[in-house]
Design a protein around this motif. Structure first.
Motif, mmCIF file in Angstrom:
data_model
loop_
_atom_site.group_PDB
_atom_site.id
_atom_site.type_symbol
_atom_site.label_atom_id
_atom_site.label_comp_id
_atom_site.label_asym_id
_atom_site.label_seq_id
_atom_site.Cartn_x
_atom_site.Cartn_y
_atom_site.Cartn_z
ATOM 1 N N PHE A 1 -12.171 -26.798 -9.283
ATOM 2 C CA PHE A 1 -11.188 -25.898 -8.689
ATOM 3 C C PHE A 1 -10.884 -26.313 -7.256
ATOM 4 C CE2 PHE A 1 -13.003 -23.071 -11.984
ATOM 5 C CZ PHE A 1 -11.819 -22.731 -12.632
ATOM 6 N N TRP A 2 -9.632 -26.157 -6.869
ATOM 7 C CA TRP A 2 -9.264 -26.362 -5.479
ATOM 8 C C TRP A 2 -9.797 -25.193 -4.652
ATOM 9 C CZ3 TRP A 2 -7.583 -30.413 -2.906
ATOM 10 C CH2 TRP A 2 -6.925 -31.438 -3.591
ATOM 11 N N GLU A 3 -10.398 -25.511 -3.526
ATOM 12 C CA GLU A 3 -10.799 -24.496 -2.553
ATOM 13 C C GLU A 3 -9.857 -24.614 -1.372
ATOM 14 O OE1 GLU A 3 -14.895 -24.890 -1.586
ATOM 15 O OE2 GLU A 3 -15.582 -24.669 -3.669
ATOM 16 N N GLY A 4 -9.139 -23.554 -1.069
ATOM 17 C CA GLY A 4 -8.106 -23.633 -0.045
ATOM 18 C C GLY A 4 -6.853 -24.261 -0.620
ATOM 19 N N ASN A 5 -6.062 -24.881 0.243
ATOM 20 C CA ASN A 5 -4.782 -25.432 -0.178
ATOM 21 C C ASN A 5 -4.939 -26.743 -0.935
ATOM 22 O OD1 ASN A 5 -3.348 -23.333 1.045
ATOM 23 N ND2 ASN A 5 -3.180 -24.423 2.991
ATOM 24 N N VAL A 6 -3.994 -26.999 -1.836
ATOM 25 C CA VAL A 6 -3.926 -28.273 -2.532
ATOM 26 C C VAL A 6 -3.560 -29.360 -1.527
ATOM 27 C CG1 VAL A 6 -2.692 -29.586 -4.306
ATOM 28 C CG2 VAL A 6 -3.296 -27.183 -4.710
ATOM 29 N N ARG A 7 -4.289 -30.470 -1.559
ATOM 30 C CA ARG A 7 -4.084 -31.540 -0.583
ATOM 31 C C ARG A 7 -3.798 -32.864 -1.297
ATOM 32 N NH1 ARG A 7 -8.444 -28.654 0.601
ATOM 33 N NH2 ARG A 7 -9.884 -30.229 -0.209
ATOM 34 N N PRO A 8 -3.181 -33.786 -0.591
ATOM 35 C CA PRO A 8 -2.950 -35.109 -1.194
ATOM 36 C C PRO A 8 -4.264 -35.790 -1.546
ATOM 37 C CG PRO A 8 -1.572 -34.813 0.759
ATOM 38 C CD PRO A 8 -2.535 -33.665 0.749
ATOM 39 N N GLU A 9 -4.270 -36.518 -2.632
ATOM 40 C CA GLU A 9 -5.425 -37.338 -3.009
ATOM 41 C C GLU A 9 -4.938 -38.492 -3.865
ATOM 42 O OE1 GLU A 9 -8.339 -35.524 -5.549
ATOM 43 O OE2 GLU A 9 -6.867 -34.328 -6.635
ATOM 44 N N ARG A 10 -5.692 -39.582 -3.788
ATOM 45 C CA ARG A 10 -5.338 -40.766 -4.562
ATOM 46 C C ARG A 10 -6.215 -40.846 -5.798
ATOM 47 N NH1 ARG A 10 -6.104 -46.435 -5.236
ATOM 48 N NH2 ARG A 10 -4.082 -47.477 -5.511
ATOM 49 N N VAL A 11 -5.561 -40.892 -6.948
ATOM 50 C CA VAL A 11 -6.241 -41.065 -8.232
ATOM 51 C C VAL A 11 -5.651 -42.305 -8.879
ATOM 52 C CG1 VAL A 11 -6.691 -40.070 -10.502
ATOM 53 C CG2 VAL A 11 -6.604 -38.581 -8.483
ATOM 54 N N ALA A 12 -6.507 -43.162 -9.424
ATOM 55 C CA ALA A 12 -6.044 -44.404 -10.042
ATOM 56 C C ALA A 12 -6.813 -44.653 -11.323
ATOM 57 C CB ALA A 12 -6.226 -45.579 -9.077
#
Length: 290
Positions: A146-157
């Motif tokens: 689960f996200w805690e706080g705001n959704v943030r950018p992340e790199r998934v590959a």
């Protein structure tokens, strides 16, 4: 000229008139009313818009005040081009890419719009439940972050640790998780994803800034994973998430994308920064040697 709606619902379809009619029927029942529908048909023969069941639902939508654009997009040049064709016609702040074999709970679009407007992220998806697997419980595929706080950018590959998140969306895993946790639709929670198929609401401008589906020219027509690549690029810049409880259900029909030798996120750069660097160096961005 009519002012843009809040959401453009973009529906790619091919040779599935009866499934499309069911998908459109679920759209007609949405509690959020401020949306337009754009359908792009790549069927063989006369196409879906000549089928009586589709005609009936289109009349229902139009009678209820919904604007519908029914378009043909031929010849077929792959799903990335099909999605680029649809995105080029979007004028609303948000666009929902909705597959033609998805049933939606009646408040789903409203819940997705609320989530993305609160988070100001790139996309919010509602993963598809495959209820033919309702008795196939897979605890080893039910991990959720689960996200805690705001959704943030992340790199998934591909191949990264986060890539394994996609297992949560197999079979009826997500349905089992939301049932086990007792989650209700009035208490939506957001979670981290690798990608989501079938029902994804984008911030239209953010999707375009991440390149949209313009990479279609770098792929052969026989490809898959174009939706995954677009989401990965948006997520890296703006963040993206899944929504639970989901309110989307898969009809579990055979795919109409039968040629899948090339998987877009495995042959083109996931990072938009890497794409820009390669364009500057070679004049192209990861075009496969096909």
């Amino acid at each position: 000229m009519t002012a843009p709606c809040l959401v453009d619902v973009l529906v790619p379809t091919c040779d599935r008139p009866y499934a499309l009619a069911m998908t459109l029927t679920s759209l007609s029942a949405q509690t959020l009313r401020d949306f337009r529908i754009v359908i792009s048909d790549q069927s063989h023969g006369p196409g879906v818009f000549d089928v009586a069941e589709v005609k009936a639902v289109l009349r229902l939508l139009k009678a209820g005040g919904r604007e519908v654009q029914a378009l043909r997009n031929l010849p077929r040049r792959g799903m990335a081009e099909q999605r680029a064709f649809l995105l080029a016609r979007a004028s609303a702040p948000y666009c929902l890419f909705l597959d033609d074999d998805v049933l939606m709970e009646n408040d789903l679009l409203a819940r997705m719009v609320q989530a993305i407007s609160e988070q100001q992220c790139g996309f919010v998806g509602s993963a598809l439940h495959g209820l033919s697997f309702i008795d196939d419980v897979r605890p080893h595929q039910q991990h959720i972050e689960f996200w805690e706080g705001n959704v943030r950018p992340e790199r998934v590959a591909p191949g990264s640790e986060a890539w394994a998140r996609h297992h949560l969306h197999s079979a009826a895993n997500l349905f089992h998780v939301q049932t086990r946790l007792g989650l209700e639709r009035d208490a939506t929670q957001l979670y981290r994803v690798a990608w989501i198929g079938g029902c994804v609401l984008f911030d239209t401008q953010k999707l375009r800034e991440a390149g949209g589906f313009d990479f279609w020219t770098e792929l052969p027509s026989g490809h898959c994973g174009e939706d995954v690549l677009a989401q990965l690029r948006v997520m890296e810049r703006f963040g993206g998430c899944g929504m639970i409880p989901s309110g989307a259900y898969h009809m579990e029909l055979p795919t109409t994308v039968t040629t899948r030798e090339v998987d877009a996120p495995k042959v083109l750069p996931v990072s938009t920064a890497a794409c820009v660097d390669r364009q500057a160096a070679s004049g192209a961005c990861g075009k496969p040697g096909l």
